[in-house]
Scaffold this motif. Sequence first.
Motif, PDB file in Angstrom:
ATOM      1  N   THR A 603       0.856  -1.190   0.000  1.00 27.92           N
ATOM      2  CA  THR A 603       0.000   0.000   0.000  1.00 27.92           C
ATOM      3  C   THR A 603       0.888   1.235   0.000  1.00 27.92           C
ATOM      4  OG1 THR A 603      -0.119   0.247   2.399  1.00 27.92           O
ATOM      5  CG2 THR A 603      -1.703  -1.249   1.380  1.00 27.92           C
ATOM      6  N   SER A 604       0.267   2.397  -0.187  1.00 25.15           N
ATOM      7  CA  SER A 604       1.025   3.654  -0.228  1.00 25.15           C
ATOM      8  C   SER A 604       1.645   3.996   1.115  1.00 25.15           C
ATOM      9  CB  SER A 604       0.111   4.801  -0.689  1.00 25.15           C
ATOM     10  OG  SER A 604      -0.963   4.941   0.210  1.00 25.15           O
ATOM     11  N   VAL A 605       1.173   3.353   2.178  1.00 27.02           N
ATOM     12  CA  VAL A 605       1.737   3.619   3.505  1.00 27.02           C
ATOM     13  C   VAL A 605       2.530   2.419   4.009  1.00 27.02           C
ATOM     14  CG1 VAL A 605      -0.004   5.302   4.137  1.00 27.02           C
ATOM     15  CG2 VAL A 605      -0.435   2.892   4.588  1.00 27.02           C
ATOM     16  N   GLY A 606       3.025   1.587   3.097  1.00 21.29           N
ATOM     17  CA  GLY A 606       3.820   0.429   3.489  1.00 21.29           C
ATOM     18  C   GLY A 606       3.146  -0.863   3.098  1.00 21.29           C
ATOM     19  N   GLY A 607       3.401  -1.924   3.878  1.00 21.25           N
ATOM     20  CA  GLY A 607       2.814  -3.223   3.573  1.00 21.25           C
ATOM     21  C   GLY A 607       1.675  -3.562   4.515  1.00 21.25           C
ATOM     22  N   LYS A 721       6.016  -5.957   2.031  1.00 21.01           N
ATOM     23  CA  LYS A 721       5.185  -7.135   2.314  1.00 21.01           C
ATOM     24  C   LYS A 721       5.805  -7.998   3.407  1.00 21.01           C
ATOM     25  CE  LYS A 721       3.133  -7.283  -2.286  1.00 21.01           C
ATOM     26  NZ  LYS A 721       3.019  -7.996  -3.562  1.00 21.01           N
ATOM     27  N   LEU A 722       7.131  -8.164   3.372  1.00 15.86           N
ATOM     28  CA  LEU A 722       7.800  -8.964   4.399  1.00 15.86           C
ATOM     29  C   LEU A 722       7.713  -8.282   5.768  1.00 15.86           C
ATOM     30  CD1 LEU A 722      10.979 -10.240   2.502  1.00 15.86           C
ATOM     31  CD2 LEU A 722       8.877 -11.484   3.013  1.00 15.86           C
ATOM     32  N   LEU A 723       7.791  -6.942   5.771  1.00 16.23           N
ATOM     33  CA  LEU A 723       7.645  -6.211   7.039  1.00 16.23           C
ATOM     34  C   LEU A 723       6.251  -6.423   7.617  1.00 16.23           C
ATOM     35  CD1 LEU A 723       9.443  -2.826   6.239  1.00 16.23           C
ATOM     36  CD2 LEU A 723      10.131  -4.516   7.929  1.00 16.23           C
ATOM     37  N   ALA A 724       5.231  -6.400   6.738  1.00 15.80           N
ATOM     38  CA  ALA A 724       3.852  -6.625   7.200  1.00 15.80           C
ATOM     39  C   ALA A 724       3.705  -8.035   7.776  1.00 15.80           C
ATOM     40  CB  ALA A 724       2.880  -6.410   6.043  1.00 15.80           C
TER      41      ALA A 724
END
Length: 772
Positions: A603-607, A721-724
């Motif tokens: 997303t625009s604000v990260g994962g 995505k990995l951070l999420a």
Amino acid sequence: MDSVMKSLPMVALRGLTIMPEMVVHFDVSRERSITAVQQAMMEDQKIFLVAQKSIETEDPGQEDVYSIGTVATVRQVIKLPKKIVRVLVSGEQRGRLTGISEKEPYLKAEVELLEETDFGIEDEIQKEAMARNLREVLTEYADKSGKMSKEAVKELISIEDLKKLTNEIACSVPFSYTEQQKLLEELDIKKRYEKLCSELTDEIQIIDVKKEIQKKVKELVDRHQREYILREELKVIRQELGEDSGISDAEEFEEAAAKLEAPEEVKEKLKREISRFKNTIGSQAENGVIRTYIETLLEMPWEKRSEENNDIQYARKVLDEDHYGMETVKERILESLAVRTLTRREESPILCLVGPPGTGKTSIARSLARATNRPYVRISLGGVRDEAEIRGHRKTYVGAMPGRIANGIRSAGVKNPVLLLDEIDKVSTDYKGDTFSALLEVLDSEQNSRFRDHYLEVPLDLSEVMFITTANSLQTIPRPLLDRMEIIEISSYTENEKLHIAQEHLVPKQLEKTGLTEQQLSFSKKAIWKMAHNYTKEAGVRQLERKIGAVCRKAAKELLMTEKEKIAVTDRNLSRFLGKEKYTYQMANAAPEVGIVRGLAWTSVGGDTLQIEVNVMPGKGEIMLTGKLGDVMKESARTGISYIRSVSKKYAIQEDFFEKHDIHVHIPEGAVPKDGPSAGITMATAILSAVTGKKVRADLAMTGEITLRGRVLPIGGLKEKLLAAKNAGIHTVLVPKENLADVEELSVEITKGLEIIPVESMNEVLKTALVR
């Protein structure tokens, strides 16, 4: 009536037409003309006078003179010095030249005497009306022209006979010889009267227009004269007060131009404009336009450079002080400085920093300027839609000014600043021109050495400018413009990076803004981590900085209202300053379930993680897709179902299962739009799990696109995505095998604690994901 012919000496007149009843003297100098006058005196004093068509003709023949002339009587002949003879004649009758019988020693003309007619005049009343009208027109002409004396006019208007009045006025009014020739050639009195009235009326109108023009010119001259006098008086007053050096603006411009370091083309342009400036002192409007243009040219740093600092170690130190992480950007900048130091070439790279908001794209340019000791100029391109904003306005327009690029160079004061073109992806295009095309010349290293600003009108060298551009997305930037720039992607910050940035930069900055010290307010690591994790949801640190600022303000108020000397902010008392937590992360499920798979999204604000749910129920084979899915995700779901149907025998699925059952695919948070080509394998796994009743591992997440034949295609945004996945407590992540190169570039901080399994087919996905 039979015509009367006469053979008479002839004189061809230059620039003069003699009318009947006209007494006039003229000078003759040509031998044949003098001889003709003398011959007339020896005979009966009669001579034929006719005007030349061109005054340049020296030896006129019959074709060089008008056909109608005047038979006149020579009254007096006076010899003057230099073989000039002055002749006094009186015109008597019109005559038509039918031929020239002799040319030597003088011109002898065969003349047909002409009688005047009055066919168009009906009676005496009409004659009187015509005479009165002619007198009125003559009086008006005399009053306005001032070329006739009152006595002459009085004598003319006293004539009663229309024929004589017409002839006398034609003789007395100072018409040109061509106009008098037209009157001479008209034998009918009425037509001659009409021509005479028309000529007099035209002269009156010309006089009126001329007087109006003279009046306007006089007013303009008077105003300029007044301004000049006032300006001179003001100059004297300033000199008396000691406020004026006595040097004029033009002289100041010339002195400044002489000292200016600029190409010869610019100096020549300045010289011409200063010359124009001197000639427009009286015109305030034009003078102001030229003054502004000259001042702009003089302020431009044509050959002025700043002393650059090429110390790589110092640059590295500055970049590390100002920014935590961002290793890719820092390395590229240091490489560029190293190349410039070794080659000593002035060309600079054009870098485009692409990433989510709040990730430090703009501030890295400011740090670069500090590291290289160059002036820093920021130009915001968000919403720019007029090409003139880039190239400048032409001087012909009212309120013309240089473009933003030229203005930025002028404000920097040197030709080699760091120029930040912020939000280049927000530029738009409309009927005023293509702004992106204008930027092509600016950002093309092969062209920008002679960039032409429409206002400056002379080439501006941009080759030594270090351009840094920023963008949130590359989607709206045209491909030709992207080709001119080196793209450097800045991804989201990890929780650890946000913690370091907050401790090293954001907290000290907000403490200074609120007037607090580290002894008065302190933040624990867990408090900062909780702010980043539960109070903000972003790729950058902008919201985190605002939250830290909010805590600082509340702490400042508390310190002043109580007797406390120090406040310590921890994860336990953070809610006292910021309220309840705004964001919670959906953690991994406790146990494996059927038809529920965890997907990963950018997303625009990260994962973020997406939990995909699938239910199978008796029905007629319908497929329902809910959760506000975009077209791409809908196609991925249909592709997954088609793949599962193609391998149904392998998983012991009944042949008529899909005809007798409905499949409902849902992604929670139904109000949030979702789209993108990375959820194909996730939906296919969830559908197969629901159809077969096999459970899916709860500690596993996956990302990747699926094809009809079950191949797994690569995706983007892997870091986010990995951070999420890590935030959600996931231990195992399935990623496309083609993304392994991206995994290797990630820091250990991101991959630590995650088992990343590369997959290239759905068989591998299902083998790992399904519980056996």
